[in-house]
Design a protein around this motif. Structure first.
Motif: not given
Length: 645
Positions: A102-110, A293-301
């Motif tokens: 499994l090689l992915s950032p978080n997304t709905a199907l992961l 979202g896919p960046l999680g806590y790494r998303e500044p917004a």
């Protein structure tokens, strides 16, 4: 196919009262086997779908700017989706002992792909930001047959990496994950010779959602997690279904949260915390999880939206690393966050300054925990209010034992009296099955003998354990650098630098960073006559980069010293280097504010396991506020010195 309902144990057996430190003794009066926990993570999902079919299981946010547009699945939806994906994996001969990468950032199907991989075979999640050659080595060691990866819509660079890895490993199938909320058919995917290449949602869509014909048993392997290991070297740690279910139960047995609680998830699913704390544990109670979202806590917004998210979804709890709370301590609360019961924190030491600032800003207490991948995830939990034990990372969790030993020069473990400081050992049902050393006819071959003896796991951490089972950490035995919650072995950096023809000594430490917690830097000594062109900081960094597999491990700076520090008996020590690094960080911040300060006025001192920086208190209150704001962005402890009279 209809599965008969699972018999439920009495509520007091499955969910005992667990709200204070004194609860532990009463909980352990009931044998773990009598609590009738589900045998596997698939059984956890099956039970949740039968008990709460219409209850929301997960809401995935496409990103911070789309926080009001989450996509929600019920528990019935989740199980049907997992069963379809499991059927797809079985069509590629994935079975017990066979691995799905499994090689992915978080997304709905992961999460569904993760649970399906564990239902049919073994899941091997890998950080998608590692270099392709490093991912290839990890998944080759895992012997992955199928690869699920972020598709070109979700992460174009990640998809290119996944194609490279898939071609190198000759996997049977490569399935692409799409962004949360993606609609219509996905873009065309370039074929790979000998490998099925398709979008996971489309490939699984027409398959039956019947229950798994051969569900896993408690002792089957569930996942292989890549880890720095207790010795720092990159390894694959094997978890059984029992490991994960028991640890998840220990976490969700917390009496502060009930079935109506909602949990926020922002850590990536290649992290054991994300899997155990925010995926498996909530399923045991039928709780709702809201995923960032896919960046999680790494998303500044995310930080400017998080209080609104908590208000909208009535979030009860969240789990993150100290750097996240360091940022949130300075984000004005612009919403009703009264639903929050507590916030869990782990992965690295929590400075008191961060704890105090976060609680002052939000009114929410931080609940510190302790764990490691080799013990599945969590080994200890803290309590809030009057039951908080200052200086401790928490009380051992039910059915886990902890003690300390002295490790002599021959590697023998020598017993210590209760409460004595030493190397921390952990024993119990969450201790992992071992590291992957090879493969046999039925799956991975494992060896944990280097770290586990008679069931006791050597954590590599120095600690003392008090009479109530609270763990007081005294240091990291292997001096791992923790960047954003990820372990970086300083030995790897040091070895890379020592390959340089003029470097005679090297010592890597973590430099405080307001975003990542720590970033690696290194101190070196040079041979006489070393040419400046080859031994400047930039040249040494470039040299280290060629030997390091992980981009995050490349040092941000390399500093040349006349000698590296040693103890009174001549052993190398990093403490003076950490003190020097902390002091320089504080000096740099003061200089950036335009405040002049003699270097000798900024001091660092060791207080037990913690290093604390002391800076001069300026006469101007406004300057003091500026210093507080600047140093408050970090996770190290600091104070103002009293003014000299």
């Amino acid at each position: 196919m209809t599965t008969p309902p699972l018999p439920l144990p009495p509520p007091d057996l499955l969910w005992p009262e667990y709200s204070t430190p004194s609860s532990l003794a009463a909980i352990e009066q009931v044998a773990l086997a009598d609590r009738n926990l589900p045998a596997s993570t698939y059984a956890v999902l099956t039970r949740a779908a039968e008990l709460w079919p219409d209850r929301p299981a997960m809401t995935f946010l496409p990103g911070a700017d789309s926080w009001q547009s989450g996509r929600t699945r019920t528990y019935a939806d989740l199980r049907a989706e997992v069963d379809r994906i499991a059927a797809l994996f079985r069509s590629h001969a994935v079975c017990r002992g066979v691995t799905v990468g499994l090689l992915s950032p978080n997304t709905a199907l992961l999460p569904s792909a993760f649970l399906a991989a564990q239902a049919t075979g073994i899941a091997a999640p890998v950080n998608p930001h590692l270099p392709a050659e490093h991912i290839t080595r990890l998944l080759e060691r895992a012997r992955a047959r199928v690869l699920v990866a972020a598709g070109p819509e979700l992460d174009p660079a990640g998809w290119a990496t996944a194609r490279t890895v898939a071609a190198e490993l000759h996997v049977t199938a490569l399935y692409a994950l799409r962004p949360t909320g993606a609609e219509g058919p996905g873009p065309g995917l370039e074929p790979l010779p000998g490998t099925v290449v398709a979008h996971l949602d489309a490939a699984a869509a027409g398959l039956p959602d019947a229950a798994h014909p051969q569900p896993p048993t408690a002792g089957d392997l569930a996942a292989l997690f890549h880890t720095g290991g207790t010795t720092g070297a990159p390894k694959l740690a094997a978890h059984t279904h029992t490991n994960q279910v028991v640890d998840a139960w220990s976490i969700t047995a917390n009496s502060l949260l009930g079935e109506d609680s909602t949990v926020f998830a922002g850590l990536p699913l290649f992290h054991v915390n994300a899997l155990v704390v925010t995926l498996i544990a909530p399923m045991l109670r039928g709780q709702h999880v809201v995923w960032a979202g896919p960046l999680g806590y790494r998303e500044p917004a995310l930080y400017s939206r998080i209080w609104k998210i908590i208000e909208r979804y009535r979030i009860s709890a969240m789990s993150a690393v100290p750097t996240v709370y360091s940022v949130l301590a300075h984000v004005s609360v612009d919403a009703d966050i009264s639903s929050m019961r507590f916030a869990a924190v782990g992965a690295s030491a929590l400075p008191d300054t961060v704890r105090t600032a976060f609680t002052a800003n939000t009114g929410i207490e931080l609940c510190e925990g302790y764990g490691l991948t080799e013990a599945t995830c969590a080994t200890a939990r803290s309590f809030t209010g009057a039951d908080r034990r200052p200086g401790s990372v928490g009380q051992r969790l039910p059915y886990q034992q902890v003690r300390t030993v002295l490790v002599d020069t021959q590697g023998n473990w020598l017993s210590l009296p209760d409460g004595a400081p030493g190397v921390l050992l952990v024993k119990g049902p969450t201790v992992f099955a071992g590291y992957v050393t090879g493969h046999g006819p039925t799956g991975p071959r494992l060896d944990g003998q280097a770290t586990v003896r008679d069931g006791w796991l050597n954590t590599g951490d120095l600690a003392r354990v008090d009479k109530d089972g609270f763990i007081h950490l005294l240091g990291r035995a292997k001096d791992l650098i923790i960047r954003g919650g990820h372990n970086i072995d300083p030995a790897a950096i040091e070895d890379a630098l020592l390959h340089h023809p003029y470097v005679t000594g090297a010592s890597a430490v973590g430099r405080p960073d307001p975003h990542a917690g720590e970033v690696p830097i290194a101190y070196v000594t040079l041979a006489p006559g070393a040419p400046e062109a080859m031994t400047g900081s930039g040249a040494l960094i470039a040299h280290a980069r060629t030997f390091l597999h992980e981009k995050a491990a490349v040092p941000k700076d390399v500093i040349v010293l006349d000698s590296l520090p040693v103890t009174a008996v001549g052993k190398p020590t990093k403490v003076p280097l950490r003190m020097r690094t902390l002091t320089q960080t504080a000096l740099d911040e003061l200089a950036a504010l335009g405040l002049s300060c003699r270097p000798d006025r900024v001091r660092c001192h060791l207080d037990g396991p913690r290093l604390t920086v002391t800076v001069p208190r300026p006469a101007d209150i406004a300057d003091a506020d500026r210093i507080t704001a600047a140093l408050g962005r970090y996770t190290f402890d600091w104070t103002f010195a009293e003014r000299e009279r």
